[in-house]
Motif scaffolding. Structure first.
Motif, mmCIF file in Angstrom:
data_model
loop_
_atom_site.group_PDB
_atom_site.id
_atom_site.type_symbol
_atom_site.label_atom_id
_atom_site.label_comp_id
_atom_site.label_asym_id
_atom_site.label_seq_id
_atom_site.Cartn_x
_atom_site.Cartn_y
_atom_site.Cartn_z
ATOM 1 N N PHE A 1 -2.771 -5.006 -9.640
ATOM 2 C CA PHE A 1 -3.432 -5.881 -8.673
ATOM 3 C C PHE A 1 -3.505 -5.166 -7.327
ATOM 4 C CE2 PHE A 1 -3.676 -9.636 -5.817
ATOM 5 C CZ PHE A 1 -4.812 -10.222 -6.368
ATOM 6 N N ALA A 2 -4.622 -4.479 -7.084
ATOM 7 C CA ALA A 2 -4.766 -3.603 -5.918
ATOM 8 C C ALA A 2 -4.616 -4.312 -4.575
ATOM 9 C CB ALA A 2 -6.113 -2.884 -5.992
ATOM 10 N N PRO A 3 -5.155 -5.557 -4.402
ATOM 11 C CA PRO A 3 -5.000 -6.191 -3.074
ATOM 12 C C PRO A 3 -3.550 -6.307 -2.620
ATOM 13 C CG PRO A 3 -6.652 -7.350 -4.356
ATOM 14 C CD PRO A 3 -6.008 -6.370 -5.291
ATOM 15 N N ALA A 4 -2.628 -6.531 -3.570
ATOM 16 C CA ALA A 4 -1.218 -6.637 -3.188
ATOM 17 C C ALA A 4 -0.681 -5.289 -2.727
ATOM 18 C CB ALA A 4 -0.396 -7.172 -4.351
ATOM 19 N N GLN A 5 -1.094 -4.216 -3.412
ATOM 20 C CA GLN A 5 -0.673 -2.877 -2.999
ATOM 21 C C GLN A 5 -1.176 -2.564 -1.592
ATOM 22 O OE1 GLN A 5 1.052 -0.947 -5.748
ATOM 23 N NE2 GLN A 5 1.931 -0.360 -3.775
ATOM 24 N N VAL A 6 -2.431 -2.965 -1.315
ATOM 25 C CA VAL A 6 -2.993 -2.771 0.024
ATOM 26 C C VAL A 6 -2.224 -3.624 1.042
ATOM 27 C CG1 VAL A 6 -5.055 -3.063 1.451
ATOM 28 C CG2 VAL A 6 -5.266 -2.176 -0.879
ATOM 29 N N GLY A 7 -1.859 -4.842 0.651
ATOM 30 C CA GLY A 7 -1.105 -5.716 1.542
ATOM 31 C C GLY A 7 0.229 -5.104 1.928
ATOM 32 N N ILE A 8 0.909 -4.496 0.969
ATOM 33 C CA ILE A 8 2.178 -3.837 1.279
ATOM 34 C C ILE A 8 1.941 -2.723 2.297
ATOM 35 C CG2 ILE A 8 3.979 -2.338 0.328
ATOM 36 C CD1 ILE A 8 3.766 -3.962 -2.275
ATOM 37 N N GLY A 9 0.866 -1.942 2.075
ATOM 38 C CA GLY A 9 0.542 -0.880 3.025
ATOM 39 C C GLY A 9 0.303 -1.420 4.422
ATOM 40 N N ALA A 10 -0.425 -2.552 4.515
ATOM 41 C CA ALA A 10 -0.709 -3.151 5.819
ATOM 42 C C ALA A 10 0.574 -3.625 6.490
ATOM 43 C CB ALA A 10 -1.683 -4.315 5.657
ATOM 44 N N ALA A 11 1.475 -4.276 5.707
ATOM 45 C CA ALA A 11 2.730 -4.762 6.283
ATOM 46 C C ALA A 11 3.599 -3.605 6.766
ATOM 47 C CB ALA A 11 3.476 -5.597 5.247
ATOM 48 N N LEU A 12 3.652 -2.518 5.995
ATOM 49 C CA LEU A 12 4.438 -1.353 6.400
ATOM 50 C C LEU A 12 3.831 -0.672 7.621
ATOM 51 C CD1 LEU A 12 5.165 0.069 2.829
ATOM 52 C CD2 LEU A 12 6.819 -1.018 4.370
ATOM 53 N N LEU A 13 2.497 -0.648 7.692
ATOM 54 C CA LEU A 13 1.828 -0.100 8.868
ATOM 55 C C LEU A 13 2.177 -0.931 10.105
ATOM 56 C CD1 LEU A 13 -0.226 1.681 10.362
ATOM 57 C CD2 LEU A 13 -2.036 0.188 9.460
ATOM 58 N N ASP A 14 2.150 -2.270 9.954
ATOM 59 C CA ASP A 14 2.514 -3.140 11.077
ATOM 60 C C ASP A 14 3.954 -2.873 11.520
ATOM 61 O OD1 ASP A 14 0.019 -4.267 10.918
ATOM 62 O OD2 ASP A 14 0.679 -6.057 9.823
ATOM 63 N N GLY A 15 4.799 -2.530 10.552
ATOM 64 C CA GLY A 15 6.208 -2.244 10.872
ATOM 65 C C GLY A 15 6.458 -0.799 11.276
ATOM 66 N N LYS A 16 5.383 -0.016 11.441
ATOM 67 C CA LYS A 16 5.463 1.393 11.862
ATOM 68 C C LYS A 16 6.204 2.266 10.867
ATOM 69 C CE LYS A 16 5.164 0.160 16.765
ATOM 70 N NZ LYS A 16 5.722 0.322 18.137
ATOM 71 N N ARG A 17 6.171 1.872 9.625
ATOM 72 C CA ARG A 17 6.762 2.678 8.551
ATOM 73 C C ARG A 17 5.601 3.442 7.902
ATOM 74 N NH1 ARG A 17 10.155 -2.106 5.701
ATOM 75 N NH2 ARG A 17 10.480 -0.504 4.081
ATOM 76 N N TYR A 18 5.129 4.475 8.620
ATOM 77 C CA TYR A 18 3.840 5.069 8.311
ATOM 78 C C TYR A 18 3.834 5.828 6.989
ATOM 79 C CZ TYR A 18 3.181 3.929 13.243
ATOM 80 O OH TYR A 18 3.112 3.276 14.450
ATOM 81 N N ASP A 19 4.864 6.604 6.718
ATOM 82 C CA ASP A 19 4.866 7.382 5.480
ATOM 83 C C ASP A 19 4.889 6.461 4.260
ATOM 84 O OD1 ASP A 19 4.790 9.883 6.716
ATOM 85 O OD2 ASP A 19 6.960 9.886 7.033
ATOM 86 N N GLU A 20 5.719 5.391 4.327
ATOM 87 C CA GLU A 20 5.762 4.437 3.211
ATOM 88 C C GLU A 20 4.429 3.705 3.074
ATOM 89 O OE1 GLU A 20 9.664 2.135 2.979
ATOM 90 O OE2 GLU A 20 9.767 3.007 4.999
ATOM 91 N N ALA A 21 3.822 3.380 4.214
ATOM 92 C CA ALA A 21 2.521 2.694 4.179
ATOM 93 C C ALA A 21 1.481 3.571 3.494
ATOM 94 C CB ALA A 21 2.070 2.348 5.600
ATOM 95 N N LEU A 22 1.458 4.855 3.857
ATOM 96 C CA LEU A 22 0.471 5.760 3.269
ATOM 97 C C LEU A 22 0.697 5.913 1.770
ATOM 98 C CD1 LEU A 22 -1.911 7.405 4.282
ATOM 99 C CD2 LEU A 22 -0.374 9.380 4.523
ATOM 100 N N GLU A 23 1.952 5.924 1.364
ATOM 101 C CA GLU A 23 2.268 6.038 -0.062
ATOM 102 C C GLU A 23 1.748 4.812 -0.825
ATOM 103 O OE1 GLU A 23 6.221 6.357 -2.949
ATOM 104 O OE2 GLU A 23 6.426 6.588 -0.776
ATOM 105 N N SER A 24 1.949 3.632 -0.276
ATOM 106 C CA SER A 24 1.479 2.415 -0.940
ATOM 107 C C SER A 24 -0.049 2.366 -1.013
ATOM 108 C CB SER A 24 2.014 1.183 -0.192
ATOM 109 O OG SER A 24 1.612 -0.004 -0.837
ATOM 110 N N LEU A 25 -0.703 2.785 0.069
ATOM 111 C CA LEU A 25 -2.171 2.778 0.080
ATOM 112 C C LEU A 25 -2.722 3.792 -0.894
ATOM 113 C CD1 LEU A 25 -2.617 2.428 3.949
ATOM 114 C CD2 LEU A 25 -3.210 0.717 2.227
#
Length: 837
Positions: A679-703
């Motif tokens: 379910f890709a939208p959820a994976q994108v959502g995790i990336g967005a939440a991590l980006l908001d939290g400034k966890r950039y490397d984890e966000a990029l991995e999820s995206l």
């Protein structure tokens, strides 16, 4: 039996009053409840069972077509509406007649059960049952053989479904109730004259006319009854009936004048053509009465021509039958003549001699012969009953079995016909299936199909509607409304421009243009268009709703809340009411009205039970107020609402992320992925939440994971955009630009990606490419001052100073405090002034 009762029985049972030449049966009278006449309790229970059984689907039916008068008219909903119903009938916008008794009944019911369809349908069925009992009583009092049989057939005849199951046709059953009681009161008066009975008959007749003016023929029907009873019409009969004729003339003339003022109509039929319409209609009605199949709400509109020799055969046949009955009256009795006359006279107001609006759709309708058919049924069934009474006992039992079978068949047909009133889709689908050329039926099918989410079917129906009515703006508006829902905005825009050419001030066209603009994120233009729609129609609920949603997106929460509240007040049961309530709750939060927000979110939760988002919004609101236990309870309920739906957990995650509850949002996204790992939208959502939290490397991995999960174009565009933003934070600008470019390829209207890519081009001094991107962005967001300022700056670096100044001045018009635009515009003006010195 008293002397008066003997005189009454002798009067109405005399040979002169018989419907056939044979002597009517003379039976003792058993009563149920005072003056209900010859009604046995068992017979009443049987007809009651027949009515309830045959009309059971009516209790599950909804509101269809003209029932929107009842649903939408404020005079029915407001306590003050009763005065307007009687003394300001023009306030009922979609009713062209003055029939206040009907609308008073609706007003009363609205106070009892609101807009629940069950109550209105149950009352219609009850009125029909009362009419059946009154018919039995009248026919028995007139010594018509088989009075109960006639009433029983009337009770379950499928021709009456239209009058009984269609709520707005309350006018048929209610006017019939007053008609029948007026007739019964008149008969009692002629037997035992009393002033009270006379005045009551006139009062009941007036109430019938104020329910539906088709009953104007009652005085003529009573003249027929007097002739049938005595073989002649006396001066006394005429004098007594003169006031009733005067009431009929006065009320009907007033109603016709009111109708002409509301709906002027001239269909242009010649007198010869109207005679042909009437003669064909009479035979049509007889045919449907005797063989009630293929019943339709809108029958095909006949082509009528005085030059058509076949058309004259209906008239010749009617004249021949009339001559036969008249000449044979000494042999057959006056009953058949009286029955035929009653049938024709009662139908006369709707035989086409006077224009009325429904003639544009069809020249006949089942509901028109709700009362008239009694003339034919009484003659045919009375003759059959008279003959059956002379049969041997065994044969009479066989006749009773045949009657039971006929009633069962008729009841089954009624039950099936009643089912088409279940909802708008079933109703209009039945019409177009049996009459594909029915005027406006395809258009009327569009809205219910769209509301049910069957958009492709709605689009097909709308296209047919436009083909049939190319000169009607409403047809184009209906088509555009579906195109907007399908996000086919370019075609919707073209269609709506056509609608506005046909009707420049059409509020629906402007409202739909506003909707198309809002859905494309062009909120400023949408707001202007919604305001234009509301200038034409201040009570257009969808325009208030769209305006409110646009204002929410534009950050004008106070104005938004007022518009959204107005939309909910005007149409609290609209299909979009849940969405409007949700937006009102969010606007109330931003405006600091937390109690109002709580109420709106709860309302949204009751209206939008298919989505857990309102519960999540309530959870956020309660958490912000420090009510953690309640907040957790609502969040739990949101998770339990759709426990196996990844989309539901994704929605919850989105609401939690927007509220800043990032860890809870990630947990909800992960629950969606547990149910469906792809379910890709959820994976994108995790990336967005991590980006908001400034966890950039984890966000990029999820995206990056979302790119390999087969995401749709919209989800992939969002993922690339977020990846671009993440890479910018990591200082990897060129990689970020590649993602922004991919975003625009997937979604050419993605304004934020355009802005980032244009800025990147500008930084590389690729000013022409940057300008092209800013131009596209400005088309998407024409009211964004920063976009115009950036365009001006880019033009400045291209040396196109006049154009640069124009863009900067536009930015300052939108935001006079914009620093970049103000400083550069001042510099350009100064430079221009120096060049003139």
């Amino acid at each position: 039996m008293t002397r008066r009762e003997r005189l009454t029985t002798e009067r109405v049972s005399s040979p002169a009053a018989r419907p056939m030449a044979h002597n009517p049966p003379s039976v003792p009278v058993r009563t149920v409840g005072g003056h209900l006449g010859s009604l046995s309790l068992r017979g009443a229970l049987v007809v009651g069972t027949l009515v309830v059984g045959a009309y059971l689907p009516a209790l599950e039916a909804g509101f269809v077509w003209d029932d929107t008068i009842l649903v939408n008219e404020s005079v029915i909903h407001d306590w003050s509406g009763l005065w307007k119903i009687w003394f300001s009938p023009t306030d009922i916008e979609r009713e062209a007649h003055y029939w206040p008794v009907v609308y008073t009944s609706f007003w009363i019911e609205h106070k009892l059960w609101g807009l629940a369809p069950l109550g209105y349908h149950a009352v219609n069925v009850l009125l029909h049952l009362v009419n059946v009992l009154l018919i039995w009583h009248l026919l028995a009092r007139l010594a018509v053989p088989g009075a109960w049989t006639v009433a029983a057939v009337f009770a379950v005849h499928p021709l009456h479904v239209e009058s009984v199951v269609w709520v707005i046709e309350r006018k048929d059953v209610l006017s019939a109730l007053f008609y029948l009681t007026a007739a019964g009161t008149w008969i009692r008066y002629t037997v035992a004259p009393r002033p009270g009975r006379y005045l009551l008959a006139l009062g009941l007749f007036t109430a019938a006319l104020l329910s539906k003016s088709i009953v104007v023929t009652l005085p003529a029907a009573l003249i027929i009854w007097h002739w049938w009873q005595a073989g002649r019409i006396t001066r006394t009969d005429i004098v007594r009936l003169a006031p009733m004729f005067a009431i009929a003339f006065a009320v009907t003339a007033a109603d016709l004048a009111f109708y002409a003022s509301r709906e002027p109509l001239d269909l242009g039929y010649s007198l010869a053509e109207r005679v042909l319409i009437a003669s064909r209609a009479l035979w049509f009605y007889v045919g449907k009465l005797l063989w009630p199949t293929d019943l339709i709400v809108i029958y095909p509109l006949w082509e009528i021509s005085a030059a058509d020799p076949v058309a004259w055969t209906y008239l010749l046949a009617a004249a021949a039958l009339a001559a036969f009955l008249w000449l044979g009256r000494r042999r057959f009795g006056r009953g058949p003549v009286a029955g035929a006359l009653f049938f024709a006279v009662t139908l006369s107001p709707v035989l086409g001699f006077v224009d009325y609006g429904y003639m544009q759709f069809s020249l006949v309708a089942d509901r028109f012969q709700y009362l008239a058919g009694l003339g034919v049924l009484a003659v045919l069934l009375g003759a059959a009953a008279h003959g059956a009474a002379r049969l041997q006992a065994r044969t009479r039992r066989l006749a009773a079995v045949v009657l039971a079978v006929v009633l069962a068949l008729l009841g089954t047909l009624t039950w099936l016909q009643a089912r088409i009133y279940r909802d708008g889709i079933t109703f209009f689908s039945h019409i177009v299936a049996h009459n594909p050329n029915a005027r406006d039926a395809h258009l009327n099918l569009v809205a219910p199909l769209a509301e049910a989410g069957r958009l492709e079917e709605a689009l097909a129906a709308a296209r047919i509607g436009v083909e049939r009515r190319p000169d009607r703006a409403d047809a184009y508006v209906a088509l555009a409304s579906v195109l907007v829902k399908l996000e086919q905005f370019d075609e919707a825009d073209s269609v709506l421009r056509t609608a506005l050419q046909l009707a420049p001030g059409h509020p629906g066209a402007r409202q739909n243009l506003g909707e198309a603009l809002r859905r494309r994120g062009r909120y400023g233009e949408a707001i202007e268009m919604y305001h234009a729609a509301l200038e034409a129609d201040p009570d257009l609920a969808p325009a208030h709703g769209g305006l409110g949603l646009s204002l929410v997106e534009s950050g004008h929460h106070g104005e938004a809340l007022a518009a959204l509240e107005r939309a909910l007040a005007l149409d609290p049961d609209a299909p979009s009411a849940g969405k409007i309530a949700m937006a009102a709750g969010r606007a109330a939060v931003e405006a600091g009205r937390l109690d109002a927000a709580d109420a709106y979110f709860r309302r949204a939760a009751s209206l939008e039970s298919s989505t857990p988002v309102p519960l999540t919004e309530l959870s956020n609101l309660l958490a912000a107020q420090g009510r953690r236990a309640e907040a957790e309870d609502y969040l739990r309920r949101a998770h339990e609402a759709r426990p196996n739906d990844p989309a539901a957990f994704h929605l919850i995650g989105e609401v939690l992320r927007t509220a800043g509850r990032r860890d809870e949002a990630v947990a909800s996204y992960r629950e969606a992925l547990r149910i469906d790992p792809e379910f890709a939208p959820a994976q994108v959502g995790i990336g967005a939440a991590l980006l908001d939290g400034k966890r950039y490397d984890e966000a990029l991995e999820s995206l990056d994971l979302s790119f390999s999960s087969g995401a749709d174009a919209a989800t992939a565009a969002t993922a690339h955009y977020l990846a671009g933003r993440t890479l910018l934070e990591l200082g990897r600008n060129d990689e970020a630009a590649a993602h922004f470019q991919r975003t625009i390829e997937l979604d050419p209207d993605h304004a934020e990606a355009l802005d980032h890519l244009a800025l990147w081009r500008f930084g590389r001094q690729e000013y022409e490419q940057a300008l092209a991107l800013y131009r596209v962005h400005a088309d998407l967001a024409p009211d964004d001052p920063t976009v115009h300022a950036n365009t001006g700056v880019t033009l400045y670096f291209l040396g196109r100073r006049d154009e640069a100044l124009a863009s900067l001045e536009r930015a300052l018009q939108l935001d006079p405090t914009h620093n970049t635009a103000r400083r550069l515009a001042a510099e350009l003006r100064a430079a221009a002034a120096r060049s003139l010195q």
